[in-house]
Design a protein around this motif. Structure first.
Motif, PDB file in Angstrom:
ATOM      1  N   SER A 445      45.109  25.235  38.303  1.00 59.92           N
ATOM      2  CA  SER A 445      44.268  24.210  37.788  1.00 59.92           C
ATOM      3  C   SER A 445      43.530  23.630  38.895  1.00 59.92           C
ATOM      4  O   SER A 445      42.170  23.074  38.656  1.00 59.92           O
ATOM      5  N   SER A 446      43.814  23.823  40.193  1.00 60.24           N
ATOM      6  CA  SER A 446      43.082  23.227  41.307  1.00 60.24           C
ATOM      7  C   SER A 446      41.715  24.155  41.158  1.00 60.24           C
ATOM      8  O   SER A 446      40.624  23.547  41.456  1.00 60.24           O
ATOM      9  N   ALA A 447      42.019  25.427  41.043  1.00 55.54           N
ATOM     10  CA  ALA A 447      40.717  26.241  40.804  1.00 55.54           C
ATOM     11  C   ALA A 447      39.784  25.946  39.869  1.00 55.54           C
ATOM     12  O   ALA A 447      38.572  25.951  39.759  1.00 55.54           O
ATOM     13  N   LEU A 448      40.398  25.727  38.626  1.00 56.10           N
ATOM     14  CA  LEU A 448      39.851  25.191  37.550  1.00 56.10           C
ATOM     15  C   LEU A 448      38.958  23.888  37.695  1.00 56.10           C
ATOM     16  O   LEU A 448      37.670  23.821  37.254  1.00 56.10           O
ATOM     17  N   THR A 449      39.610  22.977  38.576  1.00 60.14           N
ATOM     18  CA  THR A 449      38.839  21.717  38.946  1.00 60.14           C
ATOM     19  C   THR A 449      37.611  21.981  39.572  1.00 60.14           C
ATOM     20  O   THR A 449      36.316  21.310  39.297  1.00 60.14           O
ATOM     21  N   ILE A 450      37.818  22.852  40.458  1.00 55.39           N
ATOM     22  CA  ILE A 450      36.573  23.215  41.345  1.00 55.39           C
ATOM     23  C   ILE A 450      35.396  23.976  40.364  1.00 55.39           C
ATOM     24  O   ILE A 450      34.311  23.675  40.399  1.00 55.39           O
ATOM     25  N   LEU A 475      40.184  35.245  46.079  1.00 55.90           N
ATOM     26  CA  LEU A 475      40.681  33.742  45.613  1.00 55.90           C
ATOM     27  C   LEU A 475      39.427  32.949  45.043  1.00 55.90           C
ATOM     28  O   LEU A 475      39.664  32.086  44.411  1.00 55.90           O
ATOM     29  N   LEU A 476      38.272  33.190  45.899  1.00 53.73           N
ATOM     30  CA  LEU A 476      37.226  32.346  45.556  1.00 53.73           C
ATOM     31  C   LEU A 476      36.576  32.719  44.084  1.00 53.73           C
ATOM     32  O   LEU A 476      35.699  31.808  43.320  1.00 53.73           O
ATOM     33  N   ALA A 477      36.784  33.740  43.509  1.00 52.88           N
ATOM     34  CA  ALA A 477      36.342  34.208  42.336  1.00 52.88           C
ATOM     35  C   ALA A 477      36.604  33.465  41.322  1.00 52.88           C
ATOM     36  O   ALA A 477      35.925  32.999  40.389  1.00 52.88           O
ATOM     37  N   LYS A 478      37.896  32.645  41.450  1.00 54.00           N
ATOM     38  CA  LYS A 478      38.376  31.868  40.238  1.00 54.00           C
ATOM     39  C   LYS A 478      37.897  30.481  40.169  1.00 54.00           C
ATOM     40  O   LYS A 478      37.992  29.755  39.451  1.00 54.00           O
ATOM     41  N   THR A 479      37.016  30.344  41.410  1.00 57.71           N
ATOM     42  CA  THR A 479      36.084  28.988  41.571  1.00 57.71           C
ATOM     43  C   THR A 479      34.784  28.695  40.864  1.00 57.71           C
ATOM     44  O   THR A 479      34.615  27.655  40.926  1.00 57.71           O
ATOM     45  N   GLY A 480      34.434  29.723  40.717  1.00 55.37           N
ATOM     46  CA  GLY A 480      32.809  29.656  40.087  1.00 55.37           C
ATOM     47  C   GLY A 480      31.834  29.504  40.925  1.00 55.37           C
ATOM     48  O   GLY A 480      30.849  29.382  40.970  1.00 55.37           O
ATOM     49  N   LEU A 481      32.171  29.297  42.180  1.00 53.36           N
ATOM     50  CA  LEU A 481      31.211  29.198  43.377  1.00 53.36           C
ATOM     51  C   LEU A 481      30.558  30.585  43.660  1.00 53.36           C
ATOM     52  O   LEU A 481      30.622  31.487  43.329  1.00 53.36           O
ATOM     53  N   ALA A 482      29.250  30.025  44.141  1.00 50.14           N
ATOM     54  CA  ALA A 482      28.377  31.146  44.261  1.00 50.14           C
ATOM     55  C   ALA A 482      28.463  31.679  45.832  1.00 50.14           C
ATOM     56  O   ALA A 482      28.234  30.975  46.963  1.00 50.14           O
TER      57      ALA A 482
END
Length: 592
Positions: A445-450, A475-482
């Motif tokens: 859920s933390s990754a989803l929030t990001i 790990l970062l792939a789940k956050t949607g960050l570029a």
């Protein structure tokens, strides 16, 4: 003409290698005009006098040139004594001159003109990497240092430290002095120390294995002793029998605690004790400790109080080790008190953007300790009363363990006491701020929030190890960050000059330029004074953490990466960065 032959002579002298090419030249000329003076200095003269020549002026100018020459020779002798090599290059990296130390270092004889210094270096970045690093080195302002591998003419490599400093230009072009230091001896010593460390670690593993085996062998009969005692207490026993069983159980529990202390002390001594970094409540920890000692304290009619006001609800640290340190203090407080009160207290002594320094105290109204014994209390296997007739048992490990735990958590320990009036044992610990708690939240859920709040935000990951890069990217792939990648500090500097990032995850130990040096430079770049930079490193001691904060980093994530901590830190600092940008934009609008 004589002027032409004089010019040719000057030019011929200046084209020779040092020291001959640096001999002072005093021009004597009948022509005194601005154009003539510029021509003479472009030829390479150091000074000039006009005709007719006045003897006093001539002597003064010769004395000045000789003094400067002697100073230059002294500096050259000092450099020779340090075994530093000096190479002068132009702005394209081509060698203009090379002293004897540098020639000996690179095994070079003969002419060096038309040789590019980058060809004498080897870079992990592959073909062209050395030239790129050299261009960066001479392009930065002030003194800069990088580590390379140097290349002897015979093809052998050697570790090299290279420093650059711009010097006075010549013939209209920029010049740079490169100071080179052969680090072969330092590397050999480091290799030897590494072998010694490996040997010590091997012995430490043998010791740990022995202690683990002994622990297993001791715990097995202890399990029977404590378990059987518990079962016997459930039966109807005579008073004297129950007293005997309780003594057996108490001795078994004491022995079990001693085994645990020895194992913890061994881990601390060998540097193998690892701290967790999870969300915790200090008030909850103090309440749990109060419950643990409550029954023994009540039996002696001792009241237990908890004081933990004005603390944040959630912090990040190791709740197990905090509890252990407090229990060591609180158990002693019960043991050495006959009546009165015991107070468990926590307060913040320092508050930063990313951490709190907390002070934990256990105050009692017990027998107290004489001043002469206070200095020894936290030493291993020491007690305030070491006589054979002492009233209270114990191996003297609890306080020593508390001291080491506090130091691992970035703090220290101490005690104030007065015989007959009680004691105040304290320790401090640095705890990180935790992200605002989300009910029933986990790593997913933390990754989803990001992903919901910061999808597409540009983040730079600086990591040289391919495996660690893969783990971090997964790990970062789940956050949607570029996420962009940089494999060392130099590559990170190039990336931040070309693009604006919302956050940087920075490894510390990397080739060519480490994360600490890269962070110092990034902080001086336009627009990067407040961008969050988070250390992600296997150097997880408190001293490493402190160095990261000193160079301007905002937070610290130890390896192996805890996913929950990673997402918590990302969420916190991406939010902080968005607030900072919003405030900056608002300020600009108001100014307009």
């Amino acid at each position: 003409s004589s002027d032409l032959s004089g010019s040719r002579l000057i030019n011929r002298i200046r084209r020779q290698e040092l020291p001959r090419g640096g001999v002072p030249i005093l021009a004597v000329t009948a022509f005194d005009s601005q154009a003539r003076r510029i021509e003479l200095f472009n030829l390479g003269v150091d000074d000039y006098v006009t005709k007719p020549v006045f003897p006093d002026e001539l002597r003064a100018r010769i004395f000045n040139l000789v003094s400067r020459k002697r100073a230059t020779e002294r500096n050259r002798d000092l450099l020779a004594a340090t075994e530093l090599g000096v190479t002068v290059i132009d702005e394209d990296g081509f060698i203009l001159s090379m002293d004897a130390n540098a020639r000996r270092m690179f095994c070079i004889q003969g002419a060096v003109e038309a040789v590019n210094f980058g060809n004498l270096l080897v870079s992990d970045a592959g073909e062209g990497g050395s030239s790129d690093s050299l261009r960066w080195l001479i392009g930065e302002q002030g003194v800069q240092r990088l580590h390379f591998e140097g290349l002897h003419r015979d093809g052998q490599l050697f570790p090299l430290e290279l420093s650059s400093l711009e010097i006075d230009p010549a013939n209209g072009g920029r010049r740079f002095a490169l100071l080179t230091r052969d680090m072969s001896q330092e590397q050999a010593l480091a290799d030897q120390l590494s072998r010694v460390r490996e040997s010590a670690e091997r012995l430490g593993r043998m010791k740990a294995e022995f202690l683990a085996n002994m622990s297993h062998e001791i715990r097995t009969p202890l399990n029977a002793i404590i378990g059987m005692s518990y079962l016997l207490k459930r039966d109807a026993l005579a008073n004297d029998q129950r007293e005997c069983v309780e003594h057996i159980e108490s001795s078994g529990l004491h022995l079990l605690g001693l085994v645990d202390d020895i194992l913890d002390f061994s881990k601390i001594e060998s540097g193998k004790l690892e701290l967790e970094a999870v969300s915790l409540s200090v008030r909850e920890i103090l309440g749990n400790v109060a419950d643990m000692i409550g029954q023994r304290a009540a039996a002696k009619e001792i009241a237990v109080h908890v004081d933990a006001n004005a603390l944040p609800a959630q912090l990040c640290g190791d709740p197990t080790r905090l509890t252990q340190a407090l229990i060591n203090y609180a158990s002693n407080a019960v043991k050495f008190s006959e009546r009165g009160t015991i107070t468990l207290r926590a307060s913040a002594t320092e508050q930063g953007k990313s951490h709190f320094m907390l002070r934990f105290e256990v105050l009692d109204t017990g027998i107290g300790i004489e001043q002469k014994n206070l200095d020894l209390l936290f030493d291993s296997f020491q007690q305030a009363d070491g006589s054979s007739t002492r009233r209270f048992g114990g191996a003297g490990l609890g306080l020593a363990i508390t001291r080491e735990l506090a130091r691992l958590m970035g703090g220290d320990v101490g005690v104030r006491s007065e015989p007959g009036r009680g004691s105040n044992f304290w320790f401090t610990a640095r705890l990180a701020r935790a992200a605002e708690p989300v009910p029933d939240s986990g790593t997913a859920s933390s990754a989803l929030t990001i992903a919901e709040q910061f999808s597409g935000e540009p983040v730079l990951l600086v990591e040289d190890d391919p495996v660690n890069r893969h783990v971090a990217l997964t790990l970062l792939a789940k956050t949607g960050l570029a996420v962009d990648l940089a494999d060392d500090g130099l590559a990170a500097l190039k990336a931040v000059r070309e693009k604006a990032y919302s956050l940087i995850l920075m490894d510390i130990q990397m080739p060519h330029m480490d994360g600490l040096q890269a962070t110092r430079i990034v902080r001086r770049l336009p627009g990067y004074a407040a961008v969050p930079i988070v250390a992600v490193t296997a150097n997880a001691f408190e001293s490493d953490r402190q160095r990261c904060f000193e160079v301007g980093m905002n937070d610290f994530i130890p390896k192996p990466i805890n996913p929950g901590l990673l997402y918590s830190v990302l969420l916190r600092w991406l939010s902080e960065n968005r607030k900072t940008l919003a405030l900056s934009a608002s300020s600009e609008v108001n100014d307009a």
